[in-house]
Design a protein around this motif. Structure first.
Motif, PDB file in Angstrom:
ATOM      1  N   THR A   6      54.725  27.376   1.442  1.00 48.34           N
ATOM      2  CA  THR A   6      54.046  26.254   0.808  1.00 48.34           C
ATOM      3  C   THR A   6      54.484  26.186  -0.646  1.00 48.34           C
ATOM      4  O   THR A   6      55.119  27.108  -1.166  1.00 48.34           O
ATOM      5  CB  THR A   6      52.512  26.366   0.942  1.00 48.34           C
ATOM      6  N   ASN A  81      50.700  31.215   7.972  1.00 50.68           N
ATOM      7  CA  ASN A  81      49.960  29.968   7.820  1.00 50.68           C
ATOM      8  C   ASN A  81      49.768  29.615   6.337  1.00 50.68           C
ATOM      9  O   ASN A  81      48.649  29.363   5.888  1.00 50.68           O
ATOM     10  CB  ASN A  81      48.608  30.144   8.497  1.00 50.68           C
ATOM     11  N   VAL A  83      50.296  27.161   4.170  1.00 54.17           N
ATOM     12  CA  VAL A  83      49.659  25.950   3.626  1.00 54.17           C
ATOM     13  C   VAL A  83      48.140  26.097   3.671  1.00 54.17           C
ATOM     14  O   VAL A  83      47.442  25.893   2.663  1.00 54.17           O
ATOM     15  CB  VAL A  83      50.108  24.688   4.406  1.00 54.17           C
ATOM     16  N   SER A 119      50.456  22.300  -1.501  1.00 56.72           N
ATOM     17  CA  SER A 119      50.839  21.317  -0.473  1.00 56.72           C
ATOM     18  C   SER A 119      49.728  21.165   0.558  1.00 56.72           C
ATOM     19  O   SER A 119      49.003  22.121   0.861  1.00 56.72           O
ATOM     20  CB  SER A 119      52.106  21.768   0.250  1.00 56.72           C
ATOM     21  N   ASP A 120      49.642  19.942   1.147  1.00 62.24           N
ATOM     22  CA  ASP A 120      48.572  19.692   2.122  1.00 62.24           C
ATOM     23  C   ASP A 120      49.046  19.731   3.572  1.00 62.24           C
ATOM     24  O   ASP A 120      48.247  19.552   4.488  1.00 62.24           O
ATOM     25  CB  ASP A 120      47.851  18.372   1.816  1.00 62.24           C
ATOM     26  N   SER A 121      50.351  19.933   3.802  1.00 55.09           N
ATOM     27  CA  SER A 121      50.879  20.026   5.175  1.00 55.09           C
ATOM     28  C   SER A 121      52.228  20.726   5.120  1.00 55.09           C
ATOM     29  O   SER A 121      52.865  20.775   4.054  1.00 55.09           O
ATOM     30  CB  SER A 121      51.048  18.630   5.784  1.00 55.09           C
ATOM     31  N   ASP A 122      52.682  21.235   6.273  1.00 53.74           N
ATOM     32  CA  ASP A 122      54.008  21.870   6.327  1.00 53.74           C
ATOM     33  C   ASP A 122      55.096  20.860   5.957  1.00 53.74           C
ATOM     34  O   ASP A 122      56.068  21.198   5.270  1.00 53.74           O
ATOM     35  CB  ASP A 122      54.278  22.422   7.730  1.00 53.74           C
ATOM     36  N   GLU A 123      54.929  19.630   6.419  1.00 59.99           N
ATOM     37  CA  GLU A 123      55.920  18.586   6.139  1.00 59.99           C
ATOM     38  C   GLU A 123      56.018  18.322   4.630  1.00 59.99           C
ATOM     39  O   GLU A 123      57.114  18.283   4.056  1.00 59.99           O
ATOM     40  CB  GLU A 123      55.500  17.308   6.879  1.00 59.99           C
ATOM     41  N   ASN A 124      54.866  18.161   3.976  1.00 63.22           N
ATOM     42  CA  ASN A 124      54.889  17.926   2.525  1.00 63.22           C
ATOM     43  C   ASN A 124      55.335  19.160   1.758  1.00 63.22           C
ATOM     44  O   ASN A 124      55.936  19.039   0.684  1.00 63.22           O
ATOM     45  CB  ASN A 124      53.520  17.438   2.037  1.00 63.22           C
TER      46      ASN A 124
END
Ligand code: CMP
Length: 140
Positions: A6, A81, A83, A119-124
Motif C-alpha cells: 500500500t 493485507n 491496504v 490507499s483505499d484499495s489494491d488498485e489505487n
C-alpha cells in the motif's frame, strides 16, 4: 492472506511536529514493513494530480495548499493485507471519529491535518505507488 503493498504519506502536520519516527513505529508495530521511503516537498502539480479524484470537492484547494505547505514522507508499505491493515492503524479520516490507539486519534489535528494518507484499495495502491516511486526505489 496475501502479502500486498500500500501507499502511505506522512503529512506536513506530522513532519512539522517531528513525528515521522513515531508514525512509522506505529505502522511497523501494526505488521507493516517500509519497503520504500522518501522525504520530499510536494509540488502544486503533484498535489493536484495525486488528489485529482477530489477536484470537485469543496476542500480540494485547501487540501492542495496544506499538502504543499511543508515536507511529506511518501512510503510504500508491505505486509499481509496491507491496504486494510494500514487503514485500521490509521483510523477514520476525521480524527474525532477515529478509534483509540490509531495514528489519527493519537496525532491528527483536524480532518485536513490528519497526519497520514493511505490507499483505499489494491488498485489505487498501485496507481499511487507508481505516482511517486520508480520500481527500483522499492526494495522488499
Ligand atoms: P486523505 O486520505 O489524504 O484523502 C483526501 C484528504 O482530504 C483526506 O485524507 C483529508 O485529509 C482531506 N479532507 C479535508 N477535508 C475533508 C472532508 N470534509 N472530507 C474528507 N476529506 C477531507
Amino acid at each position: 492472506m496475501a502479502v500486498t503493498r500500500t501507499f502511505s504519506i506522512i503529512k506536513p502536520d506530522a513532519t512539522r511536529r517531528n513525528l515521522t519516527g513515531a508514525v512509522t513505529k506505529m505502522l511497523e508495530e501494526a505488521g507493516l514493513r517500509v519497503v520504500a521511503s522518501k522525504r520530499m516537498r510536494m509540488t502544486r502539480d503533484q498535489a493536484e494530480g495525486f488528489y485529482a479524484v477530489h477536484r470537485e470537492r469543496p476542500f480540494f484547494n485547501d487540501l492542495c495548499n496544506f499538502m504543499t505547505s511543508g515536507p511529506v514522507v511518501v512510503q510504500v508499505l508491505e505486509g499481509e493485507n496491507a491496504v486494510a491493515r494500514n487503514r485500521e492503524i490509521m483510523g477514520a479520516t476525521n480524527p474525532a471519529q477515529a478509534d483509540e490507539g490509531t495514528i489519527r486519534k493519537t496525532y491528527a489535528e483536524s480532518i485536513e491535518a490528519n497526519s497520514v494518507h493511505g490507499s483505499d484499495s489494491d488498485e489505487n495502491a498501485k496507481i499511487e505507488i507508481n505516482f511517486f516511486f520508480k520500481p527500483e526505489e522499492i526494495v522488499g
